[in-house]
Design an enzyme around this catalytic site. Structure first.
Site, PDB file in Angstrom:
ATOM      1  CB  SER A   1      -0.884   0.094   0.887  1.00  0.00           C
ATOM      2  OG  SER A   1      -0.136   0.485   2.545  1.00  0.00           O
ATOM      3  CG  ASP A   2       1.444   5.278  -0.976  1.00  0.00           C
ATOM      4  OD1 ASP A   2       1.925   5.977  -0.409  1.00  0.00           O
ATOM      5  OD2 ASP A   2       1.661   6.437  -1.883  1.00  0.00           O
ATOM      6  CD1 TRP A   3       4.493   5.612   4.843  1.00  0.00           C
ATOM      7  CD2 TRP A   3       4.689   4.236   2.936  1.00  0.00           C
ATOM      8  NE1 TRP A   3       5.965   4.576   4.756  1.00  0.00           N
ATOM      9  CE2 TRP A   3       5.270   4.268   3.898  1.00  0.00           C
ATOM     10  CE3 TRP A   3       3.974   3.570   1.698  1.00  0.00           C
ATOM     11  CZ2 TRP A   3       6.435   2.473   3.669  1.00  0.00           C
ATOM     12  CZ3 TRP A   3       4.785   2.616   1.060  1.00  0.00           C
ATOM     13  CH2 TRP A   3       6.254   2.050   2.465  1.00  0.00           C
TER      14      TRP A   3
END
Ligand SMILES: *[C@@H]1O[C@H](CO)[C@@H](O)[C@H](O)[C@H]1NC(C)=O
Ligand SMILES: *[C@@H]1O[C@H](CO)[C@@H](O)[C@H](O)[C@H]1NC(C)=O
Ligand SMILES: *[C@@H]1O[C@H](CO)[C@@H](O)[C@H](O)[C@H]1NC(C)=O
Ligand SMILES: *[C@@H]1O[C@H](CO)[C@@H](O)[C@H](O)[C@H]1NC(C)=O
Ligand SMILES: *[C@@H]1O[C@H](CO)[C@@H](O)[C@H](O)[C@H]1NC(C)=O
Ligand SMILES: *[C@@H]1O[C@H](CO)[C@@H](O)[C@H](O)[C@H]1NC(C)=O
Ligand SMILES: *[C@@H]1O[C@H](CO)[C@@H](O)[C@H](O)[C@H]1NC(C)=O
Ligand SMILES: *[C@@H]1O[C@H](CO)[C@@H](O)[C@H](O)[C@H]1NC(C)=O
Ligand SMILES: *[C@@H]1O[C@H](CO)[C@@H](O)[C@H](O)[C@H]1NC(C)=O
Ligand SMILES: CC(=O)N[C@H]1CO[C@H](CO)[C@@H](O)[C@@H]1O
Length: 883
Positions: free
Chosen positions: A302-304
């Site tokens: 996932s992106d942050w």
């Protein structure tokens, strides 16, 4: 079991588009009205479900050994250890910008993920490479591979497992998009070849590449709900990029397919929604397209803070949660203990957690990290030598050596200088103004952008300002400069080595001083720029994305001030992408214009190499330079358009971005996509088209094996509690349950089919990494002779475009190119293999690629609008057609 993927053509595709495509398959006359609708996209368009999540395929060519090693490793793990591999320890929990849990029992350290796509972020003794959007302009496969390999070796030697790059999302739909410069080009073929070479380079150095952001991440504004709230937009959900099936396949997915084919070990899912489903839980895109159709065998991270659910994200195909906590520093996770519980209570099948762990380890073995890994020797949160091991709030005060200051740069600076020079585009050069000799009587240098900021090259965190010469954009896609050679320094060294005269004014508002020096100069070199970056930083009111496409810092006035007094003015542009130059580009006092992009640490030396002719320019524009911002036709969505709901960003233009739109609408750009001059000249002749025998396209059929289950796990809840006397770190995310819980293995509510581990039917357009292997069959070889008609050796980027011929196709699309070095008076052969994929359209009805019956022409030349050679591709035999 049949996959649950049918009946989605209707939701993904505007019905008019399917009609158009059928028509273009059956109508050979090509007489259809050219104003047929583009594929387009609709508000509130939805993404259909796709379950179960495809499991790793141990027969995948290129991946067999890595998968076997990964399965052997995962087999020995307990459930807690598997969960540890998949879940980040939380923001600021460990040394890197993201770390997952370790497996102390096996001495297996925590995997380290670190920014950025242009070098290591937040450390020291690292190189600052030219940005992706800059090296795109080299059109040079060797440059891309070498840059990737140099970066990869630096990440490896700092003890990083995964480099968070390269970028092909954003692709660059809107020139104002804040992070376009991190990626390559709005053309999918240029981006696709660049990303594949970069991935190969990084991974050959023993580091996992994370190609990002998947997908439709085309603007900063509204990408994250809290960030949008911070800018005063009262919305409850992130923006939805609404993309139809044809545009997805033919444009935005194309370079991701190349990255997967090149073996990218990881893919990062994006913040935004796509067709109203979040990027990190969109089962159609992650399960169906990425792991299904594209045959991706690595892991999705996932992106942050882009993860918005626990069970749903795992079942939809997410494999690693970054940075692990739901929101930074909450100590709470959708996964960690929740994932342990979800497996134990039967909501997430054992095969799925096994697949998540296996995919992570397969990427690890694929790049050989078991052989080259060194312990992490830096900490991203602090530059000091000694400090706290964990900077999370409430962390223990364990203190010690956190930065060993390992110099990992080797002599990459030499390549950086060369690559940036090769990426510089000569746009105008009247009567051989360039190259200069260094013996000009009086050189004037103008502009803040000529010199390094008085705050130093790293004076603003994450480069969040436009101070001094621009050599990278801002945000997480940056690195600290080890040094920054300003253009003024390099030009001054050149002139001073001849004991000439050089004077500079680096204040853009010092009109009197500018006029005085410009009035004396025999050659004036003006440096101007335009910046952008990631949405969490706003610079001069640009909240990541650009407010406009004009030059920053009074650049237009600066140019005008110089040209009023100097009839020999050279303009150098450092910019994140297109800028408006209409006000001055054809001023007769402007004798040369160079686009130098974001060149990285050797900026000055690179531009001096071009200005003084040590390197003959050969770069070509990776985007269009238009007369007005409106000409691009694909501005950003700037205001919420759905109340408090997800802003609906409808990609109504379909495939028609950048030059495809200019061609379609008959808009004349100033400098077209693919344009660039040299100090020599080239001539094109002798187009040859060689057809190859090829077999008909065969859709992939058959079934997968059943989902592998690796090892067993205990059902004794006491085994999942924190070990006795365990010392917790701050807000760290752990896999342990807080207390023994009774797990009811009732019928959990999960999407239909999502827990089914039985064999599944294969996807017709799939079959191997990058899609159906027959897509890469070579159907034609096209060649031409390129001659150097000038007096010095030069490099020419020869380009090949194809017209697919259908009424809703772009006039022409780039399909091949090569950067050729040709001696003066010499010539060479430019040759491109055209694959089935190059000549196909996506058919949303059959859910496969088809070669339509429209006439297909090829064009060869020096830019998207300078195509002196053309010919027709003649198909014969039974290989014709896609069905
Ligand atoms: C999970 O990772 C954490 C952090 O690295 C570590 O302290 C813990 O021992 C690991 N748990 C297991 C079961 O390996
Ligand atoms: C599990 O996830 C929920 C949100 O879905 C969260 O409220 C809860 O705190 C999480 N549990 C842990 C231990 O992080
Ligand atoms: C199983 O655990 C997950 C994660 O804590 C939870 O969301 C879900 O409701 C649980 N289901 C059952 C049936 O207990
Ligand atoms: C650097 O940029 C910041 C933010 O735009 C600005 O406030 C500051 O004055 C600049 N400093 C210099 C030395 O230009
Ligand atoms: C465009 O934005 C830049 C950067 O914020 C600013 O310097 C410039 O004045 C703006 N141009 C116009 C025409 O508003
Ligand atoms: C060009 O420069 C000369 C000085 O060399 C000046 O007289 C003339 O006005 C300038 N022309 C323009 C269009 O600025
Ligand atoms: C610029 O002006 C100078 C002096 O007026 C003249 O000698 C020179 O030829 C001019 N250069 C160009 C490029 O017009
Ligand atoms: C744990 O429970 C699951 C579900 O009832 C069962 O399939 C599995 O065999 C059990 N594992 C062990 C080691 O008993
Ligand atoms: C936990 O710590 C206490 C006090 O230090 C010690 O007496 C006890 O034996 C420890 N328990 C375990 C299981 O290590
Ligand atoms: C010589 C010259 O053109 N000077 C101009 C520089 O720009 C300022 C601001 O537009 C003008 O006021 C000057 O006349």
């Amino acid at each position: 079991m049949k996959r649950l993927l049918l009946a989605f053509a209707g939701t993904w595709v505007v019905s008019a588009a399917s009609v158009t495509l059928i028509e273009r398959q059956t109508n050979n006359s090509a007489s259809s009205n050219s104003s047929s609708p583009a594929p387009g996209a609709q508000s509130e368009q939805t993404s259909p479900p796709f379950y179960p999540s495809p499991w790793i395929d141990s027969t995948t060519v290129g991946w067999q050994d890595a998968i076997a090693e990964a399965q052997a490793f995962v087999k020995q793990l307990t459930l807690l250890e598997k969960v540890n591999l998949t879940t980040g320890v939380g923001w600021e929990g460990e040394a890197c910008v993201g770390n997952v849990g370790a497996i102390p029992r096996l001495g297996f350290p925590s995997l380290c993920m670190q920014d950025s796509p242009l070098g290591i972020r937040n450390t020291d003794y690292n190189s600052a490479f030219p940005a992706g959007g800059t090296v795109a302009a080299s059109w040079d496969r060797g440059v891309w591979y070498q840059r990737g390999n140099d970066m990869g070796s630096e990440f490896r030697d700092k003890g990083i497992d995964v480099q968070l790059g390269p970028v092909v999302g954003p692709l660059g739909r809107s020139p104002e998009g804040g992070r376009n410069w991190e990626g390559f080009s709005p053309d999918p073929v240029l981006s696709g070849i660049a990303v594949a070479q970069t991935v190969k380079g990084i991974q050959a150095a023993g580091v996992v590449a994370c190609t990002k952001h998947y997908i439709g991440n085309e603007q900063e504004r509204f990408r994250q709900q809290p960030e949008a709230q911070g800018y005063g937009f009262d919305i409850n959900e992130a923006l939805s990029s609404n993309i139809d099936d044809i545009t997805l396949h033919e444009l935005y997915l194309w370079p991701f397919a190349d990255a997967v084919r090149a073996g990218t070990g990881s893919i990062m899912c994006s913040y935004n929604q796509v067709n109203n489903s979040y990027g990190c839980q969109n089962s159609y895109l992650l399960n169906g397209i990425l792991k299904g159709e594209l045959g991706f065998q690595g892991f999705v991270m996932s992106d942050w803070q882009a993860q918005h659910a626990g069970v749903a994200t795992s079942l939809a195909g997410l494999d690693m949660s970054m940075p692990g906590d739901t929101v930074f520093n909450t100590g709470v996770s959708y996964w960690g203990a929740n994932l342990t519980r979800a497996v134990l209570n039967g909501t997430i099948p054992e095969w799925r957690i096994d697949d998540m762990a296996t995919r992570i380890m397969a990427a690890y073995y694929l790049v050989g990290r078991d052989k080259v890994s060194v312990p992490t020797n830096f900490q991203t949160w602090n530059r000091a030598t000694f400090g706290l091991f964990h900077v999370q709030p409430n962390a223990s005060d364990a203190y010690g050596l956190i930065n060993q200051h390992v110099d990992v740069r080797a002599e990459h600076g030499r390549n950086i200088r060369d690559h940036a020079a090769k990426s510089t585009v000569l746009l105008k050069n009247v009567d051989g103004t360039l190259p200069l000799t260094g013996k000009e009587k009086f050189t004037g240098v103008f502009g803040e952008d000529a010199d390094v900021s008085s705050w130093g090259p790293n004076g603003s965190p994450d480069r969040g300002s436009d101070n001094g010469t621009l050599a990278m954009g801002w945000g997480s896609g940056t690195a600290e400069f080890p040094y920054l050679v300003g253009p003024l320094t390099a030009i001054q060294n050149e002139v001073a080595s001849h004991y000439g005269v050089i004077q500079s004014v680096t204040n853009n508002w010092a009109y009197g001083q500018i006029a005085k020096v410009a009035g004396q100069a025999t050659v004036s070199i003006v440096f101007v720029n335009a910046d952008s970056g990631e949405g969490y930083i706003s610079v001069d009111g640009n909240e990541g994305d650009r407010k406009n496409l004009t030059l920053w810092r009074n650049g237009d006035t600066l140019i005008q001030n110089v040209t009023r007094r100097s009839n020999n003015t050279i303009v150098v542009i450092h910019s994140v992408g297109p800028v408006l130059i209409d006000a001055w580009y054809n001023n007769p006092n402007i004798t040369a214009i160079l686009w130098a992009g974001l060149p990285g640490e050797q900026s000055g030396n690179s531009i001096a190499d071009i200005l003084y002719g040590r390197i003959n320019p050969g770069g070509k524009l990776p985007f269009t330079l238009a007369k007005t911002a409106q000409d691009y036709g694909t501005g950003l969505l700037r205001e919420p358009n759905n109340g408090k709901g997800a802003p609906q960003d409808n990609f109504v233009e379909g495939n028609f971005i950048d030059y495809r739109r200019f061609d379609k609408e008959g808009i004349e750009p100033i400098y077209e996509f693919g344009y660039g001059l040299s100090y020599t000249s080239f001539a094109y002749s002798n187009l040859q088209i060689t057809p190859h025998a090829f077999t008909p396209y065969v859709p992939t059929t058959g079934e997968t094996g059943p989902a592998p289950v690796l090892g067993t796990y205990s059902n004794n809840t006491a085994d999942y509690e924190f070990p006795a006397n365990f010392t917790k770190v701050g807000l760290y995310i752990y896999p342990y349950l807080n207390s023994s819980t009774v797990f009811e293995n009732d019928s959990p509510e999960v999407p239909l089919g999502s827990t089914d581990g039985s064999p599944q039917s294969k996807i017709p357009a799939g079959g191997a990494p990058g899609g159906n292997p027959a897509l890469y069959d070579v159907l034609f070889t096209v060649s031409a002779t390129i001659a150097n008609t000038g007096r010095i050796t030069g490099e020419e980027v020869a380009q090949l475009y194809v017209s697919l011929g259908g009424p809703s196709d772009p006039l022409r699309v780039l399909r091949g190119f090569d950067r050729l070095s040709i001696a003066a008076g010499g010539s060479t052969t430019f040759s491109v293999d055209l694959t089935r994929r190059d000549l196909s359209n996506w058919d949303p009805v059959s859910q496969n690629w088809v070669i339509t019956r429209y006439h297909k022409n090829v064009y060869v030349g020096a830019s998207s609008r300078n195509l002196p050679l053309n010919g027709t591709l003649t198909f014969s035999g039974s290989g014709y057609g896609g069905q």
